[in-house]
Scaffold this motif. Sequence first.
Motif, PDB file in Angstrom:
ATOM      1  N   LYS A 117       5.657 -18.055   5.038  1.00 53.94           N
ATOM      2  CA  LYS A 117       5.696 -19.223   5.930  1.00 53.94           C
ATOM      3  C   LYS A 117       6.090 -20.486   5.167  1.00 53.94           C
ATOM      4  CE  LYS A 117       1.573 -18.210   7.737  1.00 53.94           C
ATOM      5  NZ  LYS A 117       0.342 -18.321   8.552  1.00 53.94           N
ATOM      6  N   VAL A 118       5.631 -20.613   3.921  1.00 58.31           N
ATOM      7  CA  VAL A 118       6.033 -21.768   3.101  1.00 58.31           C
ATOM      8  C   VAL A 118       7.525 -21.714   2.819  1.00 58.31           C
ATOM      9  CG1 VAL A 118       5.765 -22.905   0.867  1.00 58.31           C
ATOM     10  CG2 VAL A 118       3.744 -22.046   2.074  1.00 58.31           C
ATOM     11  N   ILE A 119       8.025 -20.523   2.542  1.00 54.04           N
ATOM     12  CA  ILE A 119       9.466 -20.367   2.284  1.00 54.04           C
ATOM     13  C   ILE A 119      10.271 -20.779   3.500  1.00 54.04           C
ATOM     14  CG2 ILE A 119      11.283 -18.646   1.925  1.00 54.04           C
ATOM     15  CD1 ILE A 119       9.307 -17.185   0.047  1.00 54.04           C
TER      16      ILE A 119
ATOM     17  N   LEU B  90       5.126 -28.541  -9.131  1.00 54.01           N
ATOM     18  CA  LEU B  90       4.369 -27.791  -8.128  1.00 54.01           C
ATOM     19  C   LEU B  90       4.401 -26.297  -8.410  1.00 54.01           C
ATOM     20  CD1 LEU B  90       5.283 -29.581  -4.757  1.00 54.01           C
ATOM     21  CD2 LEU B  90       3.147 -29.729  -6.031  1.00 54.01           C
ATOM     22  N   ILE B  91       5.569 -25.792  -8.776  1.00 60.50           N
ATOM     23  CA  ILE B  91       5.678 -24.367  -9.096  1.00 60.50           C
ATOM     24  C   ILE B  91       4.859 -24.030 -10.342  1.00 60.50           C
ATOM     25  CG2 ILE B  91       7.273 -22.633 -10.014  1.00 60.50           C
ATOM     26  CD1 ILE B  91       7.185 -22.803  -6.985  1.00 60.50           C
TER      27      ILE B  91
ATOM     28  N   GLY C 151       1.839 -29.155   4.150  1.00 61.64           N
ATOM     29  CA  GLY C 151       2.029 -29.230   2.711  1.00 61.64           C
ATOM     30  C   GLY C 151       3.041 -30.295   2.328  1.00 61.64           C
ATOM     31  N   ILE C 152       3.096 -30.594   1.039  1.00 58.56           N
ATOM     32  CA  ILE C 152       4.010 -31.619   0.529  1.00 58.56           C
ATOM     33  C   ILE C 152       5.455 -31.292   0.901  1.00 58.56           C
ATOM     34  CG2 ILE C 152       4.962 -32.638  -1.578  1.00 58.56           C
ATOM     35  CD1 ILE C 152       2.159 -32.322  -2.820  1.00 58.56           C
TER      36      ILE C 152
ATOM     37  N   LEU D 119       0.911 -26.668  -1.038  1.00 55.09           N
ATOM     38  CA  LEU D 119       2.077 -26.094  -0.347  1.00 55.09           C
ATOM     39  C   LEU D 119       1.700 -25.331   0.924  1.00 55.09           C
ATOM     40  CD1 LEU D 119       4.134 -24.731  -3.391  1.00 55.09           C
ATOM     41  CD2 LEU D 119       4.469 -26.868  -2.126  1.00 55.09           C
ATOM     42  N   SER D 120       0.787 -25.858   1.713  1.00 56.94           N
ATOM     43  CA  SER D 120       0.472 -25.179   2.971  1.00 56.94           C
ATOM     44  C   SER D 120       1.680 -25.261   3.900  1.00 56.94           C
ATOM     45  CB  SER D 120      -0.759 -25.798   3.626  1.00 56.94           C
ATOM     46  OG  SER D 120      -0.526 -27.147   3.964  1.00 56.94           O
TER      47      SER D 120
END
Length: 598
Positions: free
Chosen positions: A209-211, A188-189, A151-152, A146-147
């Motif tokens: 940043k992922v959010i 993923l979580i 990320g995906i 999840l970068s």
Amino acid sequence: MYKTKKIGYISLSGVISLCLVLSGCSPSWEQKSVGTGKEREEEQQKFMDMEKRLFQEEMKKNAMSLHFLLAEPEKYGINDYKIDIGEYSIKEMRKERKQLKDMKRQVEEFQYDLLTEEQQLTYEIIMEYVDTELLGEGLELYANPLSPTIGIQAELPMLFSEYSFYTEKDVEEYLELLSQVDEYFTQLIQFEEWKSKEGLFMSDETADKVIVSCERSLADPSDSFLTHSFLEKLDNLPLLTKEEKEAYKERHKNILENDFIPAYEILIKGIEKLKGTGVNEMGLSYFPKGKEYYEYLVASSTFTSYETVEEVRDAILERMEWEERQILKILTENKELLENLDGYEFAFTDPLEILSQLKEEMKGRFPKISEVEHHLKYVPESLEDILSPAMCLTPPIDRPQDNAIYINRGEEFKHYDWYTVLAHEGYPGHLYQSIYFLENNSSLLRTLMTNTSYVEGWATYVEYLSYEFDNGLDPNLGKAMAHDSAISLAVSALLDIYIHYDGWGKEEVSNFLKEEFGDFSKEAIDDIYGAIVDNPVNYLQYYIGYLEIANMRRMGEEGKKGFREKDFHTFLLEMGPAPFSIIKSRFEKESWNEKMEE
């Protein structure tokens, strides 16, 4: 940026990245007797059968990857496969590694000497890949799906927007896969929760940043770019009635509302809940086995011929110093160039015009490929600030005409020189490179084997070459700019090592950049540091690929009589994605002075 289409645990299955590392030593397999003609034929046929079987087995594992690699899988003997987006779990990772060990045992049964030259290359790649991937055993929780930018969660919407509809069956499979995103993101979580328990969760800064990247996919389904792309593809599909199309539109809207958008809400809520559990805001070396994991990442992502991270670092510094000497030499001999460093202009600015001119510039310097279509598209506005400046999406192997190059028109990229960007993405970069391989490779299994560092290294190498094309720049200025661009990438690659392996913090990074380029603002240092922390080895795999190729060329020019650029390019392209130690070994055996002019 070259995009293969992949999802699920990244393994040998489904348009994967076989990013191998090589130790540079001789092959470890035992050399056996040459055998009779009949024995050779039987062994080669058995190897072909194994390749076909492995290809079919891998393709059946992941319907998403299957669709992007094959438009008509039934023509390749693939009829029965599960419509499944994939699985992301420790269990699946361990299962894949067990399968890799089984595959290695199968390959070891073959007599290497009895195989064709192409089969021997495939044999070597598989063996090296398996050995390298096994270096990651026990380090699965260090994976970073999840970068923020690569990320995906950031790339998945683009993959769905590029999911082609050839028949009505493709529409049905697309909708089924789209409906599974919520289940996949739940996995993923769960993976991130496990990371959190082991003290390996991302920092709060990265989590934020992922959010933000997730929030880009929460658009109203009636105005979503996924809806627009779906309707466009649906309208171009023949034989569907108006009523059938309307029914599909309604189903798509419902899936976006009930599965896709909730999937991103699951990610957002899950990450919000885990915020505060991250214990490391710096590089990988500050995790318990972070340096070991970084060594594995460098190995599996760059496929380099260098044996250690320290050797990689020294090679980057050496090449960087060489580039600096070249710039100094050019500017010393052409002092007037100093006045033009900031006011240069390329003669071509329209993307389609650029691609056409680049194709002309290739003549005589690169081997020919067939004329193929290329579709120029633009990154959806909602994704402009989380995706790369440009990307090339590769076509299915049975539809080489379906090439797509995306340009990001976001504010951040308005200053980009699109001439060199499109040389990287189009001709003679990714698009050209992928078509050449499809036209000259006869192994289906090798279409699953790509080394990201080789692929990006080639595109970076030709991007720098394009500065010297007939593009409106003073030739000497173009050379100086190419060296300067290489130095900038080298700095990013060095920082990757310094931050993740040597444990540098922001102060060390600031001091290093000040010494190289002058003062940077605190905000700029924060951005640079954060980008590298979030994406370990990302810059490194670009630069190492370029470094390996550039060093081979330099070796050839300095040590071989009759070295010709086109011969060198042909050699690299015909090798295709492979370990750099294997490529380098074969390069050193080439008799360049014996090549015949066409």
